[in-house]
Scaffold this active site. Structure first.
Site, short mmCIF file in Angstrom:
data_model
loop_
_atom_site.label_atom_id
_atom_site.label_comp_id
_atom_site.label_asym_id
_atom_site.label_seq_id
_atom_site.Cartn_x
_atom_site.Cartn_y
_atom_site.Cartn_z
N LYS A 1 44.90 43.65 59.21
CA LYS A 1 44.49 43.58 57.81
C LYS A 1 42.97 43.55 57.75
CE LYS A 1 45.43 40.83 53.59
NZ LYS A 1 46.19 39.69 53.04
N SER B 1 49.15 40.58 48.97
CA SER B 1 47.97 41.40 49.18
C SER B 1 47.99 42.19 50.48
CB SER B 1 46.69 40.53 49.16
OG SER B 1 46.72 39.61 50.24
N SER C 1 51.28 36.46 50.38
CA SER C 1 50.80 37.81 50.72
C SER C 1 51.32 38.39 52.02
CB SER C 1 49.28 37.84 50.73
OG SER C 1 48.82 37.98 49.43
N1 GLN Z 1 49.55 37.11 44.91
C1 GLN Z 1 48.86 35.87 45.11
C2 GLN Z 1 47.49 35.96 44.53
O1 GLN Z 1 47.19 36.90 43.91
C3 GLN Z 1 48.82 35.52 46.56
C4 GLN Z 1 47.83 36.29 47.32
C5 GLN Z 1 47.78 35.90 48.77
O2 GLN Z 1 48.71 35.29 49.31
N2 GLN Z 1 46.68 36.23 49.39
O3 GLN Z 1 46.68 35.08 44.64
#
Ligand code: GLN
Length: 484
Positions: A76, A151, A175
């Site tokens: 990532k 994400s 995410s």
């Molecule tokens: N979807 C969540 C957010 O927008 C979690 C994102 C994540 O786990 N990095 O914050």
């Protein structure tokens, strides 16, 4: 070969049936073919990958190979990777070449596992659809009109599309698990503190945790063996004896108590997802497990709590992006303050700005007690619910996300409905517990459905055991999108 497990690939390399260079060339060819369609990678650099592959082959010749030496992974783009663009999906870092390796990257290098490139992600890991990336949205390999989740959407999509045998992700509120669910792969968020956050660009430091994303629980166990370990550079890294996360994979499930939180099966859950999860429960029962009802009464407050705490931490963490030392700087400005504001106005996308504004607000004088402190108290109640639940069960089970993948653009203008995607994943982050998602079926549109397991602290091996036994009895995890 693209469907082989990590264990099989490792064995093929060990018996010298193929070299790491040959293996990497196969995957690089897949990436070259599919990335224009899927957009899972932000950076691919074949020369760098092949140089790392040659190092792995030399390690083997020198008798220093481990079980996965030579097997490549995709990282990532949140992990600082020496000499590679590390953008975090943002214009703010679109020109940032990391001068050092994150601890996670160091661990993969030490294991002799070459990097296939840097995967696309929501900007600064804020999002559930991979649409906030400065480098464009990722497409779901099961249907390119749909989002891959976020994400870690690039990571999930590249594993689902067989552009990489495995990938790293990070999970602040879901995410790893939510994109794993939406792309039909297996992903695991470890107990907070098990994997070092050093060199992982910070979003919400008390919640961020890196983990593996792969085709199966067995693959995830092997990757976790590589990723975990104490790191003095991360003050929240835990000093623990090294574990083999694959040690319990073959244990039978007889006597296992599976906790079903009634709140995870209530209103808001898509009926097809509910049905697939029920079928999975029946399957696990056949394997000897006993379902027990548990309650996580405060979990309904997880989203509001998260959207106070995560933005608060983000507003502080992201203050470092000021155009002074690295990353984007506005081309024109009048003085220092103007440079700061223009740089941040131009460098950050809308969602990131929204979070910074919320965070600055809830931390401001007069609101701190009403929002931030209050949220911290509820966070404790949410964690206590889990402690109570684990008195009567060994692992908690439910859906990963309330629905399957949604269409690109469908929720882009409605942040609240986007945030609701993490309804079932955020509680584990708030409590610091390990969680994973694994495929358990498809909806009527042919889109994957994810099953979530949440374990007690340090119960990764138990969760992986349950997931592996389930994957031995089913084949959802080995299905791949057609025409790819
Ligand atoms: N979807 C969540 C957010 O927008 C979690 C994102 C994540 O786990 N990095 O914050």
């Amino acid at each position: 070969m693209i469907d082989y497990s990590l264990k099989t690939l490792g064995a093929m390399l060990a018996s010298q049936q193929l070299s790491s260079r040959e293996l990497c060339q196969t995957w690089l060819a897949r990436i070259a073919e599919l990335n224009p369609r899927i957009n899972a990678f932000i950076t691919v650099d074949a020369d760098k990958t092949l140089a790392e592959a040659d190092c792995a082959d030399q390690m083997r010749d020198a008798g220093q190979a481990g079980p996965l030496t030579g097997v490549p992974v995709a990282h990532k783009d949140i992990f600082c990777t020496e000499g590679w663009l590390t953008s975090c999906g943002s214009k703010m870092l679109h020109n940032f070449i990391a001068p050092y390796d994150a601890h996670v990257i160091q661990r993969f290098k030490a294991a002799g596992m070459p990097s296939l490139g840097k995967t696309n992600m929501d900007e600064f890991a804020m999002g559930s659809s991979n649409e906030t990336s400065y480098f464009g949205a990722v497409k779901n390999p099961w249907n390119p009109d749909y989002v891959p989740g976020g994400s870690s959407g690039g990571a999930a999509a590249c594993v689902a599309a067989r552009m990489a045998p495995a990938a790293t992700g990070t999970d602040t509120g879901g995410s790893i698990r939510q994109p794993a669910a939406l792309c039909g792969i297996t992903g695991l968020k470890p107990t907070y503190g098990l994997v070092s956050r050093f060199g992982m660009i910070a979003f919400a430091s008390s919640l961020d945790q890196a983990g593996p994303m792969a085709k199966s629980a067995e693959d995830c166990a092997l990757l976790l063996n590589v990723m975990t370990g104490f790191d003095p550079n991360d003050s929240t890294s835990l000093e623990r004896e090294k574990e083999d996360y694959s040690r319990d994979l073959e244990q039978p499930l007889a006597g296992l108590r599976i906790g079903l939180p009634r709140e995870f099966f209530a209103e808001g859950l898509n009926t097809e997802v509910a049905a697939a999860v029920e079928t999975a429960i029946a399957e696990l029962t056949k394997l000897g497990a006993t379902p027990v009802e548990v309650s996580l009464a405060n979990s309904k407050l997880a989203i509001p709590v998260y959207y106070v705490l995560a933005p608060a931490e983000a507003s502080s963490n992201l203050s470092r992006f000021d155009g002074v030392r690295y990353g984007y700087r506005a081309p024109e400005y009048t003085d220092l303050n103007d440079m700061y504001s223009k740089t941040r106005a131009q460098g950050f996308g809308d969602e990131v700005k929204r979070r910074i504004l919320i965070g600055a607000y809830v931390l401001s004088h007069g609101y701190y007690d009403a929002y931030y402190l209050q949220a911290q108290k509820i966070r404790r109640l949410i964690a206590n619910d889990f402690t109570e639940a684990f008195k009567s069960c060994d692992v908690i089970l439910g859906p990963t996300a309330p629905g399957t993948a949604f269409k690109l653009g469908e929720k882009a203008d409605d942040p609240v409905s986007m945030y609701l995607n993490d309804l079932y994943t955020i509680p584990a982050n708030l409590a610091g517990l390990p969680g994973m998602s694994l495929p358990c079926g498809f909806d009527g549109k042919g889109l994957p459905i994810g099953l979530q397991l949440v374990g007690n602290y340090f119960a990764e091996a138990k969760m992986l055991n349950v997931a592996h036994q389930y994957q031995r009895a089913t084949d959802w995890h080995s299905r791949a999108p057609e025409g790819i």
